[in-house]
Scaffold this motif. Structure first.
Motif, PDB file in Angstrom:
ATOM      1  N   LYS A  94    -122.005  -5.632  54.012  1.00 31.07           N
ATOM      2  CA  LYS A  94    -123.248  -5.694  53.133  1.00 31.07           C
ATOM      3  C   LYS A  94    -123.797  -6.995  52.992  1.00 31.07           C
ATOM      4  O   LYS A  94    -125.083  -7.231  53.059  1.00 31.07           O
ATOM      5  CB  LYS A  94    -122.782  -5.261  51.817  1.00 31.07           C
ATOM      6  CG  LYS A  94    -122.259  -3.644  51.697  1.00 31.07           C
ATOM      7  CD  LYS A  94    -122.101  -3.323  50.081  1.00 31.07           C
ATOM      8  CE  LYS A  94    -121.730  -1.732  50.310  1.00 31.07           C
ATOM      9  NZ  LYS A  94    -120.991  -1.401  48.994  1.00 31.07           N
TER      10      LYS A  94
ATOM     11  N   GLY B  43    -126.636  -8.040  55.286  1.00 29.52           N
ATOM     12  CA  GLY B  43    -127.968  -7.522  55.282  1.00 29.52           C
ATOM     13  C   GLY B  43    -128.490  -6.680  56.526  1.00 29.52           C
ATOM     14  O   GLY B  43    -129.706  -5.911  56.300  1.00 29.52           O
TER      15      GLY B  43
ATOM     16  N   LEU C 195    -127.806  -3.517  57.246  1.00 24.77           N
ATOM     17  CA  LEU C 195    -128.263  -2.354  57.047  1.00 24.77           C
ATOM     18  C   LEU C 195    -129.669  -1.952  56.158  1.00 24.77           C
ATOM     19  O   LEU C 195    -130.150  -1.041  56.135  1.00 24.77           O
ATOM     20  CB  LEU C 195    -127.078  -1.568  55.798  1.00 24.77           C
ATOM     21  CG  LEU C 195    -125.830  -1.501  56.098  1.00 24.77           C
ATOM     22  CD1 LEU C 195    -124.980  -0.933  55.296  1.00 24.77           C
ATOM     23  CD2 LEU C 195    -125.692  -0.528  57.490  1.00 24.77           C
ATOM     24  N   GLU C 196    -130.248  -3.165  56.199  1.00 20.93           N
ATOM     25  CA  GLU C 196    -131.670  -3.173  55.570  1.00 20.93           C
ATOM     26  C   GLU C 196    -132.625  -2.891  56.795  1.00 20.93           C
ATOM     27  O   GLU C 196    -133.861  -2.754  56.558  1.00 20.93           O
ATOM     28  CB  GLU C 196    -132.124  -4.431  54.772  1.00 20.93           C
ATOM     29  CG  GLU C 196    -131.188  -4.714  53.658  1.00 20.93           C
ATOM     30  CD  GLU C 196    -131.346  -6.235  53.203  1.00 20.93           C
ATOM     31  OE1 GLU C 196    -132.297  -6.914  53.597  1.00 20.93           O
ATOM     32  OE2 GLU C 196    -130.660  -6.602  52.160  1.00 20.93           O
ATOM     33  N   GLY C 197    -132.280  -3.049  58.141  1.00 24.70           N
ATOM     34  CA  GLY C 197    -132.967  -2.819  58.992  1.00 24.70           C
ATOM     35  C   GLY C 197    -133.670  -3.955  59.554  1.00 24.70           C
ATOM     36  O   GLY C 197    -134.692  -3.563  60.498  1.00 24.70           O
ATOM     37  N   ASN C 198    -133.732  -5.021  59.201  1.00 24.86           N
ATOM     38  CA  ASN C 198    -134.503  -6.201  59.622  1.00 24.86           C
ATOM     39  C   ASN C 198    -134.244  -6.536  61.009  1.00 24.86           C
ATOM     40  O   ASN C 198    -134.805  -7.371  61.749  1.00 24.86           O
ATOM     41  CB  ASN C 198    -134.524  -7.309  58.375  1.00 24.86           C
ATOM     42  CG  ASN C 198    -133.172  -7.877  58.352  1.00 24.86           C
ATOM     43  OD1 ASN C 198    -132.117  -6.929  58.375  1.00 24.86           O
ATOM     44  ND2 ASN C 198    -133.032  -9.024  58.082  1.00 24.86           N
TER      45      ASN C 198
ATOM     46  N   ARG D  99    -133.477  -4.477  63.450  1.00 26.03           N
ATOM     47  CA  ARG D  99    -133.402  -3.203  64.119  1.00 26.03           C
ATOM     48  C   ARG D  99    -133.848  -3.579  65.668  1.00 26.03           C
ATOM     49  O   ARG D  99    -133.202  -3.105  66.848  1.00 26.03           O
ATOM     50  CB  ARG D  99    -134.148  -2.223  63.651  1.00 26.03           C
ATOM     51  CG  ARG D  99    -134.404  -0.890  64.469  1.00 26.03           C
ATOM     52  CD  ARG D  99    -133.169  -0.094  63.970  1.00 26.03           C
ATOM     53  NE  ARG D  99    -132.821   0.906  65.207  1.00 26.03           N
ATOM     54  CZ  ARG D  99    -131.982   1.871  65.256  1.00 26.03           C
ATOM     55  NH1 ARG D  99    -131.290   2.053  63.919  1.00 26.03           N
ATOM     56  NH2 ARG D  99    -131.649   2.487  66.197  1.00 26.03           N
TER      57      ARG D  99
END
Length: 245
Positions: free
Chosen positions: A68, A71, A73-76, A78
């Motif tokens: 976590k 970060g 998982l926030e998709g930044n 990708r």
């Protein structure tokens, strides 16, 4: 009476469901390890399912916190992670490569090289999260090392997994993504539609590429800008690179 037929170095045509019916066997196995798991599932399927599940690491809560904190998982990240997944698929010449992260209950696909036609995806073809207990990568976490499954259909832990079956893949190799203090937050995985193996040097290369993925995940945007302005270090691999023989 139940019959388990062991065939060493058997040709693929003898391992089909049709051949199994003709041989009147309850299972056909090709290794001692497969035999142990298959027989366990025949004798006590409920117990075998529990025993053959990946255990939860003792440091799982700490590991989830480390995930976590990135970060990711926030998709930044990708776009960059999709590119790294594509590089892995190209280097190993596999059908697809994915980058996964696993939190307390779910596996998230934060990077992928292409689409898996039969998998559960959103409208863009991006793989949707799956329950952690169904994820092959969960075994990478549990075993704390790279996992190679030469033929998923021959491994009872995964052959009966309906979620994995939707992917229509036979080969899996996943190298752990090690964050700070060696905590594993996910895996870099290569998948293929046909069985195959990896040599020791190929496993080492996959692990090196996994380290590249972690470096990308744990690098802040500010650090990325700084690295662009300075002379960047040479990448460990390049797209289309041949695997050393």
């Amino acid at each position: 009476m139940r019959i388990v037929l062991a065939l060493w170095n058997a040709p693929p045509e003898l391992l089909t469901d049709e051949s199994l019916a003709k041989l009147k066997a309850d299972a056909v196995v090709t290794s001692v390890e497969e035999a142990v798991r298959r027989i366990h599932r025949i004798i006590d399927p409920e117990e075998a399912t529990v025993v053959q599940q990946a255990p939860v690491p003792d440091n799982d809560a700490e590991r989830v916190d480390a995930l976590k904190a990135t970060g990711v998982l926030e998709g930044n990240k990708r776009e960059a992670l999709d590119a790294l997944a594509k590089r892995a698929a190209d280097v190993f010449n596999t059908s697809v490569a994915v980058i996964t992260t696993i939190d307390k209950d779910r596996e998230y696909f934060v990077g992928q090289s292409g689409k898996l036609p039969d998998a559960i995806t959103d409208d863009t073809g991006t793989l949707l999260p799956m329950d952690r207990e169904h994820a092959i990568c969960n075994y990478v976490l549990a075993n704390d090392k790279t996992l190679v499954v030469s033929d998923i259909e021959r491994d009872p832990r995964f052959a009966d997994n309906e979620t994995i079956e939707q992917w229509n893949v036979r080969f899996y190799a996943g190298a752990p993504l090690r964050a700070a203090d060696g905590l594993i937050i996910g895996a870099l995985c290569i998948l293929d539609s046909a069985p195959r193996t990896l040599e020791a040097n190929e496993i080492a290369l996959l692990e090196t590429m996994a380290a590249d993925v972690v470096a990308n995940i744990t690098t802040s945007d500010a650090d990325e800008v700084a690295s662009v302005k300075s002379a960047p270090a040479a990448s460990s691999t390049t797209v289309g690179q041949e695997v050393p023989q």
